[in-house]
Structure formats: structure tokens, C-alpha cells
Design a protein around this motif. Structure first.
Motif, PDB file in Angstrom:
ATOM      1  N   GLY A   1     -55.827 -53.117  46.983  1.00 21.60           N
ATOM      2  CA  GLY A   1     -56.580 -52.001  46.419  1.00 21.60           C
ATOM      3  C   GLY A   1     -55.699 -51.091  45.576  1.00 21.60           C
ATOM      4  N   PRO A   2     -56.307 -50.094  44.944  1.00 15.98           N
ATOM      5  CA  PRO A   2     -55.553 -49.136  44.132  1.00 15.98           C
ATOM      6  C   PRO A   2     -54.379 -48.562  44.916  1.00 15.98           C
ATOM      7  CG  PRO A   2     -57.906 -48.727  43.968  1.00 15.98           C
ATOM      8  CD  PRO A   2     -57.730 -49.795  45.006  1.00 15.98           C
ATOM      9  N   ARG A   3     -53.208 -48.616  44.325  1.00 20.92           N
ATOM     10  CA  ARG A   3     -51.954 -48.121  44.930  1.00 20.92           C
ATOM     11  C   ARG A   3     -51.577 -48.853  46.219  1.00 20.92           C
ATOM     12  NH1 ARG A   3     -54.687 -44.104  42.717  1.00 20.92           N
ATOM     13  NH2 ARG A   3     -53.646 -42.837  41.144  1.00 20.92           N
ATOM     14  N   GLY A   4     -52.144 -50.027  46.431  1.00 22.48           N
ATOM     15  CA  GLY A   4     -51.820 -50.797  47.635  1.00 22.48           C
ATOM     16  C   GLY A   4     -50.399 -51.350  47.582  1.00 22.48           C
ATOM     17  N   SER A   5     -49.906 -51.730  48.737  1.00 21.36           N
ATOM     18  CA  SER A   5     -48.523 -52.232  48.833  1.00 21.36           C
ATOM     19  C   SER A   5     -48.500 -53.635  49.411  1.00 21.36           C
ATOM     20  CB  SER A   5     -47.696 -51.334  49.759  1.00 21.36           C
ATOM     21  OG  SER A   5     -47.753 -50.003  49.324  1.00 21.36           O
ATOM     22  N   VAL A   6     -47.477 -54.385  48.983  1.00 16.71           N
ATOM     23  CA  VAL A   6     -47.217 -55.700  49.585  1.00 16.71           C
ATOM     24  C   VAL A   6     -45.828 -55.643  50.218  1.00 16.71           C
ATOM     25  CG1 VAL A   6     -46.227 -56.720  47.467  1.00 16.71           C
ATOM     26  CG2 VAL A   6     -47.218 -58.198  49.220  1.00 16.71           C
ATOM     27  N   ALA A   7     -45.696 -56.240  51.379  1.00 18.73           N
ATOM     28  CA  ALA A   7     -44.381 -56.321  52.037  1.00 18.73           C
ATOM     29  C   ALA A   7     -44.137 -57.762  52.450  1.00 18.73           C
ATOM     30  CB  ALA A   7     -44.338 -55.405  53.257  1.00 18.73           C
ATOM     31  N   LEU A   8     -43.048 -58.333  51.918  1.00 21.71           N
ATOM     32  CA  LEU A   8     -42.618 -59.692  52.283  1.00 21.71           C
ATOM     33  C   LEU A   8     -41.368 -59.537  53.143  1.00 21.71           C
ATOM     34  CD1 LEU A   8     -42.685 -61.197  48.676  1.00 21.71           C
ATOM     35  CD2 LEU A   8     -44.543 -61.299  50.358  1.00 21.71           C
ATOM     36  N   ALA A   9     -41.389 -60.126  54.324  1.00 18.45           N
ATOM     37  CA  ALA A   9     -40.243 -59.940  55.215  1.00 18.45           C
ATOM     38  C   ALA A   9     -39.882 -61.253  55.883  1.00 18.45           C
ATOM     39  CB  ALA A   9     -40.574 -58.882  56.279  1.00 18.45           C
ATOM     40  N   GLY A  10     -38.658 -61.326  56.378  1.00 20.61           N
ATOM     41  CA  GLY A  10     -38.252 -62.533  57.092  1.00 20.61           C
ATOM     42  C   GLY A  10     -36.752 -62.613  57.274  1.00 20.61           C
ATOM     43  N   GLY A  11     -36.322 -63.790  57.659  1.00 23.64           N
ATOM     44  CA  GLY A  11     -34.902 -64.015  57.888  1.00 23.64           C
ATOM     45  C   GLY A  11     -34.335 -65.116  57.008  1.00 23.64           C
ATOM     46  N   GLU A  12     -35.198 -65.777  56.221  1.00 17.79           N
ATOM     47  CA  GLU A  12     -34.739 -66.891  55.394  1.00 17.79           C
ATOM     48  C   GLU A  12     -34.548 -66.411  53.957  1.00 17.79           C
ATOM     49  OE1 GLU A  12     -36.528 -67.535  58.012  1.00 17.79           O
ATOM     50  OE2 GLU A  12     -35.217 -69.037  58.914  1.00 17.79           O
ATOM     51  N   TYR A  13     -33.305 -66.139  53.584  1.00 19.07           N
ATOM     52  CA  TYR A  13     -32.972 -65.741  52.213  1.00 19.07           C
ATOM     53  C   TYR A  13     -31.508 -66.071  51.987  1.00 19.07           C
ATOM     54  CZ  TYR A  13     -30.881 -61.548  54.349  1.00 19.07           C
ATOM     55  OH  TYR A  13     -30.119 -60.687  55.109  1.00 19.07           O
ATOM     56  N   PHE A  14     -31.134 -66.089  50.706  1.00 21.34           N
ATOM     57  CA  PHE A  14     -29.752 -66.412  50.350  1.00 21.34           C
ATOM     58  C   PHE A  14     -28.947 -65.123  50.184  1.00 21.34           C
ATOM     59  CE2 PHE A  14     -31.509 -70.414  48.082  1.00 21.34           C
ATOM     60  CZ  PHE A  14     -31.553 -71.080  49.293  1.00 21.34           C
ATOM     61  N   GLY A  15     -27.650 -65.221  50.509  1.00 21.72           N
ATOM     62  CA  GLY A  15     -26.745 -64.105  50.246  1.00 21.72           C
ATOM     63  C   GLY A  15     -26.559 -63.171  51.423  1.00 21.72           C
ATOM     64  N   GLY A  16     -27.284 -63.386  52.500  1.00 21.44           N
ATOM     65  CA  GLY A  16     -27.163 -62.495  53.654  1.00 21.44           C
ATOM     66  C   GLY A  16     -26.195 -63.034  54.685  1.00 21.44           C
ATOM     67  N   LYS A  17     -26.279 -62.490  55.877  1.00 20.32           N
ATOM     68  CA  LYS A  17     -25.351 -62.868  56.939  1.00 20.32           C
ATOM     69  C   LYS A  17     -25.426 -64.366  57.252  1.00 20.32           C
ATOM     70  CE  LYS A  17     -24.080 -61.685  61.628  1.00 20.32           C
ATOM     71  NZ  LYS A  17     -24.426 -60.991  62.861  1.00 20.32           N
ATOM     72  N   HIS A  18     -26.645 -64.925  57.151  1.00 17.16           N
ATOM     73  CA  HIS A  18     -26.835 -66.330  57.515  1.00 17.16           C
ATOM     74  C   HIS A  18     -26.982 -67.220  56.279  1.00 17.16           C
ATOM     75  CE1 HIS A  18     -27.092 -64.907  61.539  1.00 17.16           C
ATOM     76  NE2 HIS A  18     -28.188 -64.219  61.321  1.00 17.16           N
ATOM     77  N   ASP A  19     -26.256 -66.856  55.211  1.00 15.32           N
ATOM     78  CA  ASP A  19     -26.405 -67.578  53.942  1.00 15.32           C
ATOM     79  C   ASP A  19     -26.197 -69.091  54.103  1.00 15.32           C
ATOM     80  OD1 ASP A  19     -26.626 -67.519  50.966  1.00 15.32           O
ATOM     81  OD2 ASP A  19     -24.619 -68.381  51.138  1.00 15.32           O
ATOM     82  N   ALA A  20     -25.114 -69.492  54.767  1.00 18.27           N
ATOM     83  CA  ALA A  20     -24.809 -70.937  54.864  1.00 18.27           C
ATOM     84  C   ALA A  20     -25.920 -71.655  55.627  1.00 18.27           C
ATOM     85  CB  ALA A  20     -23.460 -71.145  55.537  1.00 18.27           C
TER      86      ALA A  20
END
Ligand SMILES: C[S@@+](CC[C@H](N)C(=O)[O-])C[C@H]1O[C@@H](n2cnc3c(N)ncnc32)[C@H](O)[C@@H]1O
Length: 221
Positions: A142-161
Motif C-alpha cells: 500500500g501507499p508508503r508500505g515497507s518491504v523487509a527481506l531478512a535471513g542468514g544466507e548472504y555473501f560478505g558476512g561472518k559466514h561468507d565461506a
């Protein structure tokens, strides 16, 4: 099939008795990260929230407390996961606070501009077409609505390898957080912000439906 790939397959779409156990396990395993991600968002005044890829429904149950005025919807393309979500949320479903539907993110069964907030937790990197999913989410926000994508699977973080290994074996669509923010911005969301809990290996990217779109959707007086 090796056990890691089997587990990624079950996460992608929980199936059968094993899928039910996986969905229950995700509720337990993802609780701390879900709580952290939801703590980053202002929830008190929301009226309609959608959880895309709701799995076993743990986030929806948490939202019954954190977003006390909101009607809560969850979609998932797994029948098995939705069965667990229905049991997890038995009371709020009976009370008409939580609504569950079987659907794919690429074709959300809702009218335009329906939701104040849409969350996708541990889910977007499993979608067959991430950009199409973001487009469909934009449509039902809706108008001015927000989306939030979250998780633990991404590159460059603590668990990159670990995450790079999982992504290549399990064909998961992971990015670095700046890449993820750029994809969200290029999909038309404004003010995209990255949050990272480095020590835990968690991320949350939040973006908003632009005000120009919101103004367009106000009916003429
Ligand atoms: C790793 S699980 C996470 C579940 C839950 N959000 C959590 O954090 O515990 C990913 C979920 O997304 C769902 N999913 C994956 N691709 C989907 C798609 N294209 N449309 C709808 N749901 C999808 C899966 O069926 C699964 O239940």
C-alpha cells in the motif's frame, strides 16, 4: 543426494512428513533471527502485514504480539509448510487474525495496495525469479508500505565461506548486502537500508514504496 542439498531442497519447498518436521524445525531455528529482524521495524500501528514464504508460521505468531492491531496474512507454495503454519497459529486463525493461503510470490492472490508491510524471512534467495517477486510485492504494497527481506544466507558476512558453498551447491540466489540493496532500489523501492548483525550472520534489508507511487494511488477528490 547429499544431506545438505536435501535440506536446501526441503527449505525451498517442504514436502511430505520430512517437510513437516523441517517446517517445525525452522520455526525453532529461525526464532532469534526473526525476532531481531522484526525489532528493526515499527509494527505498533500496522493494519495489514503479509509474510511471503511464511514456512511454519513462526513469524506470524510472533507478529500477533508485536503488531497488535494488524490483520496478518501468510503465503507459501508448500502445502506441508502451510499445515504447520495453521497448527502454529491455531488460535489466531480461529480468531480471524491470521490468514493463510497457498500461493507463489510471483503471483500473489491479493488486490493492489493491500498491505502496510511485507516481510520475507529466509525466503527470497530461494525464489526462482527474485526481481519478479519484488515487482509483485510492490504491486500489493500500500501507499508508503515497507518491504523487509531478512535471513542468514548472504555473501560478505561472518559466514561468507559457508554461504558461498551452500549457494553454489544448492543453487541459492545470494548476494552481498550492497548488491541486495541495489537490487531492491532498482526494483523501485526508495530509501533501502541494510541492517547487519555481523556476529550472528544475519541481515535485514528494508525498502519502501515510493511516495510518488503512493500519491498516484490517492483517488482524485
Ligand atoms: C527457508 S524457509 C523459511 C520459512 C520461514 N519464513 C522461516 O523463516 O522460518 C523458505 C520458505 O519459503 C517458501 N518459498 C520458497 N520459494 C517460494 C515461492 N516462490 N513462493 C512462495 N513461497 C516460497 C518455502 O516453501 C519455505 O517454506
Amino acid at each position: 543426494m547429499n544431506p545438505v542439498n536435501w535440506l536446501i531442497g526441503q527449505s525451498r519447498r517442504p514436502r511430505g512428513l520430512a517437510g513437516r518436521l523441517v517446517a517445525q524445525g525452522m520455526n525453532r531455528a529461525h526464532f532469534p533471527m526473526t525476532d531481531w529482524a522484526l525489532s528493526l521495524i515499527s509494527l505498533q500501528d500496522l493494519r495489514t502485514v503479509l509474510d511471503v514464504g511464511c514456512g511454519g508460521g513462526g513469524a506470524l505468531l510472533r507478529l500477533t504480539d508485536l503488531a497488535p492491531h494488524a490483520e496478518l496474512h501468510g503465503i507459501d507454495h508448500s502445502t506441508q509448510a502451510l499445515g504447520v503454519a495453521a497448527r502454529t497459529n491455531r488460535r489466531p486463525v480461529e480468531q480471524g487474525r491470521v490468514f493463510l493461503r497457498e500461493a507463489d510470490v510471483s503471483e500473489l492472490p491479493y488486490e493492489d495496495s493491500r498491505f502496510d508491510l511485507i516481510v520475507a524471512i529466509n525466503s527470497h534467495y530461494l525464489w526462482p525469479d527474485f526481481e519478479a517477486g519484488l515487482g509483485e510485492i510492490m504491486r500489493v504494497l500500500g501507499p508508503r508500505g515497507s518491504v523487509a527481506l531478512a535471513g542468514g544466507e548472504y555473501f560478505g558476512g561472518k559466514h561468507d565461506a559457508r554461504n558461498r558453498r551452500l549457494a553454489s551447491n544448492g543453487r541459492m540466489n545470494c548476494q552481498t548486502l550492497p548488491e541486495l540493496r541495489d537490487i531492491v532500489s532498482e526494483a523501485g523501492y526508495s530509501g533501502a537500508v541494510i541492517h547487519e548483525e555481523w556476529h550472528k550472520g544475519w541481515f535485514c534489508v528494508v525498502g519502501h514504496k515510493p511516495v510518488a507511487d503512493a500519491e498516484d494511488s490517492v483517488p482524485p477528490t
